[in-house]
Motif scaffolding. Structure first.
Motif, PDB file in Angstrom:
ATOM      1  N   SER A  54       0.980  -1.167  -0.129  1.00  7.47           N
ATOM      2  CA  SER A  54      -0.053  -0.014  -0.145  1.00  7.47           C
ATOM      3  C   SER A  54       0.738   1.081   0.084  1.00  7.47           C
ATOM      4  CB  SER A  54      -0.870  -0.081   1.069  1.00  7.47           C
ATOM      5  OG  SER A  54      -0.222   0.315   2.326  1.00  7.47           O
ATOM      6  N   PHE A  60      -5.902  -0.730   3.195  1.00  8.24           N
ATOM      7  CA  PHE A  60      -4.935  -1.434   3.936  1.00  8.24           C
ATOM      8  C   PHE A  60      -4.924  -2.747   4.193  1.00  8.24           C
ATOM      9  CE2 PHE A  60      -2.399  -1.923   8.011  1.00  8.24           C
ATOM     10  CZ  PHE A  60      -1.168  -2.095   7.547  1.00  8.24           C
ATOM     11  N   ALA A  74      -4.878  -4.526   1.051  1.00  6.68           N
ATOM     12  CA  ALA A  74      -3.286  -4.993   0.672  1.00  6.68           C
ATOM     13  C   ALA A  74      -2.879  -6.172   1.528  1.00  6.68           C
ATOM     14  CB  ALA A  74      -2.461  -3.697   0.981  1.00  6.68           C
TER      15      ALA A  74
END
Lengths: 327, 413
Positions: free
Chosen positions: B325, B335, B338
């Motif tokens: 990220s 996030f 990711a």
């Protein structure tokens, strides 16, 4: 007399104002949540104080009652009932359990009473732990949502704090009335002179029984607040250590005083949640504080501080004290 | 005099602070470099502390290796002791999220701790990477902010059952495990795979988590050719001592907690010959594992086990996710996305990736407990590659069935 009275009123107003505006000056949600915890444990400690402080009956099984009310709430919600029904049933179950406690344990006082309540508390813990179909055993019961009475959502930390504060203030007022009432006076009589009270025509057992019910009610209230606060209940909450913890709150703060259990709850919760973030051996610190209290202020923080305060003020103004004391 | 001085100092301090603040303000690049805050919920006091302390050691080992820097951001590590109880876990999770404002949480250890905070972390949208078993967290009631870099309760048990039936040729097994979700789910997974492979579970025994003496439970073991134990914490030690003392000789198979490498130094001869299935094994011959084991032995003087390795992998995942990220963790949904897309090649347990529920897919090792050079070791005898939480089952069918429990799958008479 008049000046101390007005001083007291002034102090109460300041304290309530401070509590009511706490979310404004307390930095961050975390500390607001800590304050909510202090208040709900204060209610629990006040409930236990009815027995420990005013009736002279030390209970080591109160976490069981606390847990029963919490489980009752959680289980009712799990069955799909609304919050109002769940809370009412939990209060009933809490008081009913206390009635059973009282019938069994009021056969004795002193050590006997401690041991019977301890045993009952352990039985409730055992049930929570092993009656898996009802309690979920070690996995506990989840309360997915806090209630939102009249659209006032309690999942917000500040709103929950205010609700807890209102309940707490109500409990304090009820306690103050109870202590001053004839029943409260009679209860203290049974603590100090049970045989004389009996001779005077008071039904000692019944007075103690009512005190137990009152204590059970307050404990149930705090148990319900607790389960809504953590949104989770598991057997650890009913364990002996929890009973001991709340008893320590009462003893540290000063049994038989209105303010004592509140101060004790504040002390224990702050050490347990805030200080433990800085000191790994916080158990040790808590122990050391209690030893210090026992040595320096054997009757608790509040009576001890009051005595110190009186000592200090008397030195400064001995004449005033004298005239006040004169008839 | 002294009062004046302190006030002057105070003024100087504020002035400096204000000056610093004004200098910092117009440079947004600095804000990006704000430290990444990593929280850990573990147990450092009480009966679960042995695993809990290894968890913290695992994280710290990785942080040291990376010099406390993930994706160019300084990592601030905050460890909190839950005391192994659910209410404490909730309080400490609040402390980490509300006061410390952490970007991700590692832990907690036990399923009942995890269950106490699952709703809360969803509400707070904080990514959580935990070892705890609780199957449904990544199955029927998935939590979008949850990742499990270790294994579900039954994930190691499926291959164990396969091995027990096909290689050890066991036919009749008695299971014994703690009477809580982790135990139920382990044994449920074992039963399902074992019975499909032609075996039969003849009895399931459930002692409580805190059992002072296993003798009455061990006495119920019989009419079988093997035993499957699923104990956690330090209970495997005590169970096996009682088992050997009762003169029982049936081969024992177990999962990741029952034969953990960290327990080896406490085992005696009674544990010899036990087979365990684990997502991590000390003797895995890869660079990543050698580096990890050497660091653990150097810093703490211990052999790492499943708990330390699990948290090391969790920290690796966080670092890799942050890399993906571009060092940003403010957008929680991006996030977590990711994090879930992380694939790691070189972890102490080999290559891993995550399925769409956030549960790990990786290798599982069947180990045989032996004595070599006077030391007890778990020697890997077979590796099952790329095992997901669904084993060989069809995901839809698996999820349509109830979660493994005390009564599911039911006993066959």
């Amino acid at each position: 007399m008049n000046s101390t009275m007005s001083l007291r009123v002034f102090a109460i107003i300041i304290a309530v104002a401070a509590l009511a505006t706490l979310p404004l000056w307390m930095g961050g949600i975390y500390y607001i949540n800590v304050a909510s915890q202090i208040l709900l444990y204060a209610v629990f400690a006040l409930g236990l104080n009815v027995l420990v402080g005013y009736a002279g009956l030390t209970s080591l099984g109160h976490a069981g009652l606390f847990g029963v009310a919490a489980y009752a709430t959680g289980y009712m919600l799990q069955l799909g009932y609304g919050h109002t029904e769940s809370i009412l049933v939990a209060l009933l179950v809490g008081v009913a359990s206390m009635a059973v406690y009282a019938v069994l344990s009021l056969r004795s006082t002193g050590i006997g009473f401690i041991m019977i309540t301890l045993a009952l508390g352990e039985i409730l813990w055992g049930l929570a732990y092993r009656w898996i179909s009802l309690t979920g055993g070690d996995n506990g019961i989840n309360v997915p949502k806090r209630p939102a009475p009249f659209g006032y959502s309690l999942s917000n930390a500040t709103n929950f704090y205010f609700t807890t504060l209102i309940v707490f203030l109500l409990v304090v007022v009820v306690m103050a009335i109870f202590v001053r009432s004839p029943l409260g006076a009679a209860l203290r009589g049974t603590r100090d002179q049970p045989r004389r009270m009996n001779a005077l025509g008071y039904h000692v057992w019944a007075i103690r029984f009512y005190a137990c019910l009152f204590s059970g009610l307050l404990t149930a209230v705090s148990g319900i607040l607790f389960v809504y606060y953590t949104q989770f209940i598991s057997p650890q909450t009913l364990a002996l250590t929890s009973s001991a913890e709340v008893l320590l709150m009462v003893i540290a703060g000063g049994p038989g005083t209105l303010l004592g259990p509140i101060v004790g709850a504040g002390l224990v919760v702050i050490v347990k949640t805030v200080v433990s973030g800085f000191i790994e051996r916080w158990n040790f610190l808590l122990g050391a504080i209690f030893v210090a209290i026992v040595i320096l202020m054997p009757d608790g923080l509040v009576p001890g501080t009051t005595r110190l305060w009186r000592l200090a003020t008397r030195k400064r103004a001995p004449v005033a004290a004298k005239t006040e004391g004169a008839p | 005099m002294s009062r004046k001085l302190s006030r002057r100092k105070f003024m100087a301090g504020t002035a400096a602070g204000a000056a610093l603040a004004t200098f910092k303000f117009p440079t947004p690049a600095l804000a990006q470099a704000a430290p990444f805050k990593l929280g850990l919920l573990t147990v450092k006091t009480g009966p679960l502390a042995q695993g809990g302390i290894q968890m913290e050691q695992g994280v710290v080992t990785y942080l040291k290796e990376k010099n406390y820097t993930f994706a160019g951001r300084k990592v601030e590590f905050i460890s909190a002791d839950t005391g192994g109880n659910p209410a404490g876990t909730k309080t400490k999770a609040q402390e980490l999220i509300e006061r410390e404002k952490v970007d991700a949480i590692l832990g907690p250890l036990a399923a009942f701790e995890l269950l106490a905070v699952t709703d809360y972390i969803t509400e707070q949208k904080t990514p959580m990477l935990s070892l705890a078993g609780a199957e449904d967290m990544t199955q029927r009631r998935p939590n979008p902010y949850f990742l499990r870099p270790s294994a579900t309760s039954a994930q190691a048990m499926h291959p164990m059952a396969d091995f027990a039936a096909k290689e050890l040729k066991l036919k009749r097994i008695v299971t014994i495990s703690e009477d809580f979700a982790f135990g139920h789910e382990q044994m449920g997974g074992f039963q399902q795979t074992f019975e499909e492979a032609g075996g039969k579970i003849v009895n399931k025994i459930w002692p409580p988590l805190v059992t002072p003496d296993y003798t009455p439970f061990v006495a119920q073991i019989g009419d079988c050719d093997g035993v499957c134990q699923g104990f956690a914490g330090s209970n495997p030690l005590r169970f096996l001592k009682t088992y050997a003392a009762a003169g029982l000789k049936y081969p024992v198979v177990t999962g990741e907690t029952g034969g953990d490498d960290a327990l080896l130094r406490s085992f005696g001869d009674e544990a010899l010959g036990m087979y365990s299935s684990c997502p991590y094994t000390l003797d895995l011959d890869t660079d990543g594992n050698k580096r990890f084991v050497a660091a653990m032995q150097k810093d703490y003087g211990v052999d790492p086990g499943f708990y330390a390795a699990g948290l090391y992998v969790a920290a690796q995942t966080v670092a890799a996710g942050l890399e993906k990220s571009n060092g940003k963790s403010d957008d929680k949904d991006a996030f977590i996305k990711a994090l879930r897309s992380v694939e790691l090649k070189d972890t102490p347990r080999g290559a891993i990736k995550y399925d769409h529920f956030g549960n790990v897919v990786g290798d599982f090792f069947i180990r045989h407990l032996e004595k070599a050079n006077g030391k007890y070791v778990n020697k890997t005898v077979k590796t099952y590659h790329n095992i997901s939480q669904f084993w060989t089952y069809d995901e839809k069918k698996f999820l349509a069935a109830p979660v493994y429990s005390r009564n599911y799958p039911p006993m066959k008479s």
